[in-house]
Every structure is written in C-alpha cells, then in structure tokens.
Design a protein around this motif. Structure first.
Motif, PDB file in Angstrom:
ATOM      1  N   THR A 202       9.593 -29.363 -30.963  1.00 19.72           N
ATOM      2  CA  THR A 202       8.460 -30.038 -30.313  1.00 19.72           C
ATOM      3  C   THR A 202       7.455 -29.073 -29.673  1.00 19.72           C
ATOM      4  O   THR A 202       6.281 -29.424 -29.541  1.00 19.72           O
ATOM      5  CB  THR A 202       8.958 -31.069 -29.268  1.00 19.72           C
ATOM      6  OG1 THR A 202       7.891 -31.953 -28.933  1.00 19.72           O
ATOM      7  CG2 THR A 202       9.470 -30.394 -28.011  1.00 19.72           C
ATOM      8  N   PRO A 203       7.841 -27.838 -29.285  1.00 19.82           N
ATOM      9  CA  PRO A 203       6.826 -26.899 -28.781  1.00 19.82           C
ATOM     10  C   PRO A 203       5.820 -26.454 -29.840  1.00 19.82           C
ATOM     11  O   PRO A 203       4.855 -25.763 -29.511  1.00 19.82           O
ATOM     12  CB  PRO A 203       7.663 -25.699 -28.307  1.00 19.82           C
ATOM     13  CG  PRO A 203       9.000 -26.249 -28.017  1.00 19.82           C
ATOM     14  CD  PRO A 203       9.197 -27.306 -29.048  1.00 19.82           C
ATOM     15  N   ARG A 204       6.036 -26.839 -31.110  1.00 20.58           N
ATOM     16  CA  ARG A 204       5.055 -26.549 -32.162  1.00 20.58           C
ATOM     17  C   ARG A 204       3.780 -27.318 -31.919  1.00 20.58           C
ATOM     18  O   ARG A 204       3.019 -27.584 -32.824  1.00 20.58           O
ATOM     19  CB  ARG A 204       5.624 -26.931 -33.521  1.00 20.58           C
ATOM     20  CG  ARG A 204       6.969 -26.316 -33.881  1.00 20.58           C
ATOM     21  CD  ARG A 204       6.928 -24.826 -33.960  1.00 20.58           C
ATOM     22  NE  ARG A 204       5.773 -24.359 -34.671  1.00 20.58           N
ATOM     23  CZ  ARG A 204       5.599 -24.513 -35.987  1.00 20.58           C
ATOM     24  NH1 ARG A 204       6.524 -25.075 -36.727  1.00 20.58           N
ATOM     25  NH2 ARG A 204       4.500 -24.065 -36.572  1.00 20.58           N
ATOM     26  N   THR A 205       3.507 -27.725 -30.697  1.00 26.22           N
ATOM     27  CA  THR A 205       2.348 -28.454 -30.161  1.00 26.22           C
ATOM     28  C   THR A 205       2.497 -29.959 -30.273  1.00 26.22           C
ATOM     29  O   THR A 205       1.529 -30.698 -30.104  1.00 26.22           O
ATOM     30  CB  THR A 205       0.991 -28.036 -30.787  1.00 26.22           C
ATOM     31  OG1 THR A 205       0.777 -28.675 -32.023  1.00 26.22           O
ATOM     32  CG2 THR A 205       0.887 -26.531 -30.946  1.00 26.22           C
TER      33      THR A 205
ATOM     34  N   PHE B 135       3.063 -20.979 -27.042  1.00 26.97           N
ATOM     35  CA  PHE B 135       1.975 -20.019 -27.210  1.00 26.97           C
ATOM     36  C   PHE B 135       1.732 -19.738 -28.692  1.00 26.97           C
ATOM     37  O   PHE B 135       0.586 -19.635 -29.139  1.00 26.97           O
ATOM     38  CB  PHE B 135       2.305 -18.723 -26.479  1.00 26.97           C
ATOM     39  CG  PHE B 135       1.208 -17.695 -26.546  1.00 26.97           C
ATOM     40  CD1 PHE B 135      -0.007 -17.904 -25.919  1.00 26.97           C
ATOM     41  CD2 PHE B 135       1.398 -16.513 -27.246  1.00 26.97           C
ATOM     42  CE1 PHE B 135      -1.023 -16.957 -25.995  1.00 26.97           C
ATOM     43  CE2 PHE B 135       0.392 -15.556 -27.322  1.00 26.97           C
ATOM     44  CZ  PHE B 135      -0.819 -15.785 -26.693  1.00 26.97           C
ATOM     45  N   ILE B 136       2.804 -19.650 -29.465  1.00 27.35           N
ATOM     46  CA  ILE B 136       2.669 -19.435 -30.914  1.00 27.35           C
ATOM     47  C   ILE B 136       2.045 -20.656 -31.570  1.00 27.35           C
ATOM     48  O   ILE B 136       1.099 -20.559 -32.346  1.00 27.35           O
ATOM     49  CB  ILE B 136       4.033 -19.125 -31.551  1.00 27.35           C
ATOM     50  CG1 ILE B 136       4.592 -17.808 -30.992  1.00 27.35           C
ATOM     51  CG2 ILE B 136       3.912 -19.049 -33.079  1.00 27.35           C
ATOM     52  CD1 ILE B 136       6.010 -17.513 -31.422  1.00 27.35           C
ATOM     53  N   GLY B 137       2.585 -21.842 -31.271  1.00 28.21           N
ATOM     54  CA  GLY B 137       1.991 -23.085 -31.743  1.00 28.21           C
ATOM     55  C   GLY B 137       2.208 -23.385 -33.211  1.00 28.21           C
ATOM     56  O   GLY B 137       3.209 -22.984 -33.812  1.00 28.21           O
ATOM     57  N   ALA B 138       1.230 -24.088 -33.789  1.00 26.54           N
ATOM     58  CA  ALA B 138       1.323 -24.550 -35.177  1.00 26.54           C
ATOM     59  C   ALA B 138       0.613 -23.574 -36.109  1.00 26.54           C
ATOM     60  O   ALA B 138       0.525 -22.389 -35.812  1.00 26.54           O
ATOM     61  CB  ALA B 138       0.740 -25.959 -35.286  1.00 26.54           C
ATOM     62  N   SER B 139       0.098 -24.080 -37.200  1.00 27.93           N
ATOM     63  CA  SER B 139      -0.546 -23.234 -38.212  1.00 27.93           C
ATOM     64  C   SER B 139      -2.038 -23.533 -38.300  1.00 27.93           C
ATOM     65  O   SER B 139      -2.484 -24.617 -37.919  1.00 27.93           O
ATOM     66  CB  SER B 139       0.120 -23.456 -39.573  1.00 27.93           C
ATOM     67  OG  SER B 139       1.503 -23.162 -39.495  1.00 27.93           O
ATOM     68  N   PRO B 140      -2.832 -22.595 -38.811  1.00 30.06           N
ATOM     69  CA  PRO B 140      -4.283 -22.810 -38.898  1.00 30.06           C
ATOM     70  C   PRO B 140      -4.634 -23.943 -39.858  1.00 30.06           C
ATOM     71  O   PRO B 140      -3.943 -24.167 -40.841  1.00 30.06           O
ATOM     72  CB  PRO B 140      -4.802 -21.459 -39.421  1.00 30.06           C
ATOM     73  CG  PRO B 140      -3.638 -20.822 -40.081  1.00 30.06           C
ATOM     74  CD  PRO B 140      -2.441 -21.273 -39.314  1.00 30.06           C
ATOM     75  N   GLY B 141      -5.732 -24.646 -39.535  1.00 28.68           N
ATOM     76  CA  GLY B 141      -6.163 -25.738 -40.385  1.00 28.68           C
ATOM     77  C   GLY B 141      -5.267 -26.954 -40.293  1.00 28.68           C
ATOM     78  O   GLY B 141      -5.291 -27.829 -41.161  1.00 28.68           O
ATOM     79  N   SER B 142      -4.463 -27.043 -39.213  1.00 33.36           N
ATOM     80  CA  SER B 142      -3.543 -28.161 -39.027  1.00 33.36           C
ATOM     81  C   SER B 142      -4.017 -29.028 -37.870  1.00 33.36           C
ATOM     82  O   SER B 142      -5.078 -28.797 -37.292  1.00 33.36           O
ATOM     83  CB  SER B 142      -2.131 -27.641 -38.751  1.00 33.36           C
ATOM     84  OG  SER B 142      -2.062 -27.076 -37.442  1.00 33.36           O
TER      85      SER B 142
ATOM     86  N   THR C 266       0.185 -17.811 -38.436  1.00 30.27           N
ATOM     87  CA  THR C 266      -0.332 -16.711 -39.241  1.00 30.27           C
ATOM     88  C   THR C 266      -0.835 -15.562 -38.370  1.00 30.27           C
ATOM     89  O   THR C 266      -0.750 -14.398 -38.767  1.00 30.27           O
ATOM     90  CB  THR C 266      -1.477 -17.189 -40.148  1.00 30.27           C
ATOM     91  OG1 THR C 266      -2.419 -17.940 -39.361  1.00 30.27           O
ATOM     92  CG2 THR C 266      -0.954 -18.071 -41.265  1.00 30.27           C
ATOM     93  N   THR C 267      -1.353 -15.893 -37.188  1.00 29.16           N
ATOM     94  CA  THR C 267      -1.803 -14.847 -36.260  1.00 29.16           C
ATOM     95  C   THR C 267      -0.624 -14.007 -35.808  1.00 29.16           C
ATOM     96  O   THR C 267      -0.679 -12.771 -35.815  1.00 29.16           O
ATOM     97  CB  THR C 267      -2.498 -15.466 -35.033  1.00 29.16           C
ATOM     98  OG1 THR C 267      -3.563 -16.316 -35.462  1.00 29.16           O
ATOM     99  CG2 THR C 267      -3.055 -14.387 -34.116  1.00 29.16           C
ATOM    100  N   ILE C 268       0.456 -14.672 -35.425  1.00 28.65           N
ATOM    101  CA  ILE C 268       1.680 -13.967 -35.029  1.00 28.65           C
ATOM    102  C   ILE C 268       2.233 -13.174 -36.201  1.00 28.65           C
ATOM    103  O   ILE C 268       2.659 -12.017 -36.055  1.00 28.65           O
ATOM    104  CB  ILE C 268       2.734 -14.973 -34.516  1.00 28.65           C
ATOM    105  CG1 ILE C 268       2.321 -15.527 -33.152  1.00 28.65           C
ATOM    106  CG2 ILE C 268       4.107 -14.326 -34.421  1.00 28.65           C
ATOM    107  CD1 ILE C 268       2.276 -14.492 -32.041  1.00 28.65           C
ATOM    108  N   GLY C 269       2.220 -13.785 -37.390  1.00 30.41           N
ATOM    109  CA  GLY C 269       2.709 -13.096 -38.584  1.00 30.41           C
ATOM    110  C   GLY C 269       1.918 -11.833 -38.868  1.00 30.41           C
ATOM    111  O   GLY C 269       2.491 -10.784 -39.208  1.00 30.41           O
TER     112      GLY C 269
END
Length: 445
Positions: A274-277, A301-308, A316-319
């Motif tokens: 659930t912390p995936r935002t 802080f990491i969150g989800a993925s771009p364009g979502s 992807t930023t963390i990656g």
C-alpha cells in the motif's frame, strides 16, 4: 479579455498544467463547501475544503474529516470525480472532452499531454489518451463488479454499488479514500477484498505505457527498458515490503500478533504494497513499530511508476540512481541497464527530481516541527505521505494546525505536478545552452 487570452497562451506547458490542477482543486473546494456536500448541512470551511479537494485531485487520501460519515452522497461524488480527474490526469480528461466535442488538439496541447502523462514522444498521443481512458474505465468497472459481488450480501444493492464504484476508482487511481469509515480495517482477513484492491492499485501504479507494452509484446526480453525496470523494481518492492513488515510486526500485539498465520501474511502483504501510493490500510498505521513506520516512509518516497496514477519519486528514478552507483562501483564509464546505456540527460533528470524532492521534504518537516506538536517520526511520515501522494497517516492529519494543513496541501499539490514538471523545465533550459566551459576536477566523497 485579450490580456487574459494572451497570458494564458504565453504559459509554458508546465505552467499550464499546474494552472489546470489549481482550477480543478478550486472548483472541487467550492463544491465541498456547499451545504449539500456535508451531513450537517454547513459545508466544509475554506481550509479543510481546499485540503480535501487537493488530497482527492492529487490522489493522496489524507483526510481531516471522515469521508464516509461527514459527507453526503453529493460530497462523496465530488470527491470521486476529483479522484478520477487526478488519476487520469488533467490534460487527459480535458482532451477527452475536447475529442467528444469534436475539437482539434493543437501542438501545444499535445506537448502538455505529453508532460502530464510523462510520455516519450508526441506521436500517437491522441490514441494514447483514448487508450488510457478506455483502459482506466474498463479496469475500474471490472474492479467495481468484483467488489459489488462481494459486498452485496452485506449492504443494500444501491449502497453496495456506490461503495464498489467508489473504492474501485479510489484503488485504481491510488487515492486511498474510503467511505467505510476506517479504511479497510474490517477486511483484514478477507483475502478476496485484499487481492481485488491490491491488484487494482498495483496495476494503476505501474503506468499506462508499461501496461500497453506488456500487452503488445508478451515476452520480457522484448519489453522496452522502461517496462523492464518498472516490473523488476515493482516486484522487488512488493517482496521486500511484505517480508520486512511481516518480520517487524509479527509479534506486535497492536497489529499482527493476534492474527492467524494466514492473516499475518495477508496483512503484511497489504501493508507492504500500500505504500506504493495507494494509501489504504487493513491494520492501524499509528500502531506500527517505529522501524516499520520508517521503512514504510522509504517505500512511500519511492512510490509508483512514471505515467501511472501513483506518485512518489518513481521506480525508474530509483532504478536509474541505483544503476549509477552500481556502474560507478564496477568502474564502468557508461551507465548500463539490461544491456542498454542511459543518457546523461536521464541521469541528470533523476538526480534533479531526487534533490528537489528531498529539499522540499526537508523544508516542510522543518516548518512542521515548529508549527505542530506531533512527534518527529509522525511529521516525517505525514510529509513523505503527502509528497508521495500516498495518504497513509499515523493519525495526526486531523490535529494539524491551519498552517500545517496549508503546507501539507501545498505538498500534495507539488507531489502531483512538481518534480516531473520542474525536471522537464530544467532539461529544456539545459538544451538551449550554447557555451561549453573548460572541464576541471572536483573532489567527491
């Protein structure tokens, strides 16, 4: 009239996008302040209506009043509409209406859509808007039907239908708003509800471009680098989140200890993803151990993925940042991922987003430690939750001062439109530079 028209046309795509969200939030706040929106017939006051409208449009889920008991059907419907606009994106929604009315989409509007959806190029944007809309409504409808089938025995048909639609939209858009009154605490051991809700917000959080890529190509080796990185980081975070929460909270009597082994595993899985935002919870967030709260803060802080439909720094930023560290340690000159090389522009953008995010979070925490009486960890948790558009809270949201609510509202807004637009603006300015200065070494570390 000409002055107003000229000023709007002169706005950059990032500014126009921000203005669009401000307008949506303003209209939403005005509607929530109407007497018809609240059960007591008084409407929300200015600060709380702005806070709630911002939280819904930014698909965050932080609340200062109980959504299920404080608002009427009208008020809840306004919140639902704001969540849908926020999840789809302002420009996607406005473009959809323009297409329905038969209006043409000019180049500037396409650039704004590109920025709102965080898409790679301008080609195929209108088809993408149509795809995003159909996909979103289709998945939400499927989720609502599944929830309705499970809730119907417990609620009247009309109430079960509205509850199903509301929570399907809230889940897919990673909003975290609920009208049960206590998030999903009544369904801690309900594997059906847990799996439906988590599936909705995980799919919503991986990004529309990724979903399309997976659908078209089917095999991992054929996926784009963006899709590969999103899927790998997402899987790692799901496994890591579930495992760490399970271990840290296993013996906590306020959370997992009293549950069966299946219940412990299910609750740990839900709290780990659930912390995936998403912002929902099945166990009391405020009763988690400090180690768990800090770990969840990192996940938020990491969150989800771009364009979502989700927020956060993005997978992807963390990656990309981890790839920089890995290749630096290995002594590689190029930053490589899955046998592909990342450009300097991508690395600069990732660094810019990370630094801007950390700087804003640090500023907000500093201010809130002065204006609020809550513990530091709770303030840290609340701030990152707002900036990552998550919606989880240790329970201090309703006790925030007026200044605190304004600052958190601004943080939610910036978390929805800030990092990407600021990074894009920096990238555009960098391309215009014509002078290249001499290189000189700098001591690092």
């Amino acid at each position: 009239m000409r002055i107003i028209s000229f000023s709007i046309k002169s706005l950059s795509p990032a500014q126009f996008l921000a203005l669009g969200y401000i307008i949506v939030i303003t209209v939403g706040a005005l509607l929530l302040s109407l007497p018809i929106a609240t059960v007591n017939g008084e409407g929300l006051d200015l600060i709380n209506s702005i806070f709630t409208a911002t939280s819904a449009t930014a698909v965050t889920g932080l609340i200062v009043v109980n959504t299920g008991t404080y608002f009427t059907i009208f008020g809840q419907s306004v919140i639902l509409l704001l969540i849908q606009i926020g999840g789809l994106g302002f420009m996607t929604t406005s473009t959809l209406f323009a297409l329905i009315l038969g209006k043409k989409i000019n180049l500037k509007k396409r650039i704004i859509i590109q920025e709102d959806l965080n898409y790679f190029n301008l080609s195929g944007l209108i088809r993408l808007v149509q795809y995003v809309t159909i996909l979103t409504l289709g998945i939400e409808l499927m989720g609502a039907v599944l929830l309705f089938a499970h809730l119907l025995p417990e609620y009247p048909a009309g109430k079960a239908a509205f509850f199903s639609i509301f929570h399907a939209v809230s889940a897919f858009c990673n909003a975290g708003f609920d009208i049960f009154g206590n998030s999903l605490a009544n369904f801690t051991n309900d594997i059906y509800i847990n799996l439906v809700i988590t599936t909705l917000f995980i799919i919503g959080g991986i990004g529309f471009a990724v979903i399309a890529d997976v659908y078209r190509k089917r095999q991992f080796i054929d996926y784009s680098l963006n899709t590969k990185l999103v899927l790998v980081i997402t899987l790692i975070l799901i496994i890591l989140g579930t495992s760490v929460i399970f271990i840290l909270e296993f013996s906590n009597p306020a959370t997992l200890k009293g549950l069966s082994f299946k219940g412990k595993l299910l609750a740990a899985y839900f709290q780990g993803v659930t912390p995936r935002t998403a912002g929902f919870n099945t166990i009391p967030t405020g009763q988690l151990r400090n180690a768990s709260l800090f770990f969840i803060t990192i996940l938020m802080f990491i969150g989800a993925s771009p364009g979502s439909t989700g927020g956060g720094l993005k997978t992807t930023t963390i990656g990309a940042l981890l790839a920089v560290v890995y290749n630096l340690v290995k002594g590689n000159e190029d930053i490589e991922l899955f046998k592909r090389r990342l450009s300097q522009g991508i690395i600069y953008k990732a660094l810019a987003v990370a630094i801007i995010s950390l700087a804003w979070i640090a500023l907000v925490i500093t201010i809130l430690t002065i204006t609020e009486e809550a513990e530091f960890l709770s303030i840290l948790f609340e701030t990152v939750s707002a900036y990552g558009t998550v919606g989880l809270s240790t329970g201090i949201t309703g006790d925030l001062s007026q200044i605190g609510r304004i600052i958190i509202s601004l943080t939610m807004f910036l978390g929805r439109v800030g990092p990407l637009t600021l990074a894009a603006a920096i990238g555009e300015r960098a391309k215009r530079g014509q002078i290249r200065y001499p290189e000189e070494k700098l001591l690092i570390g």
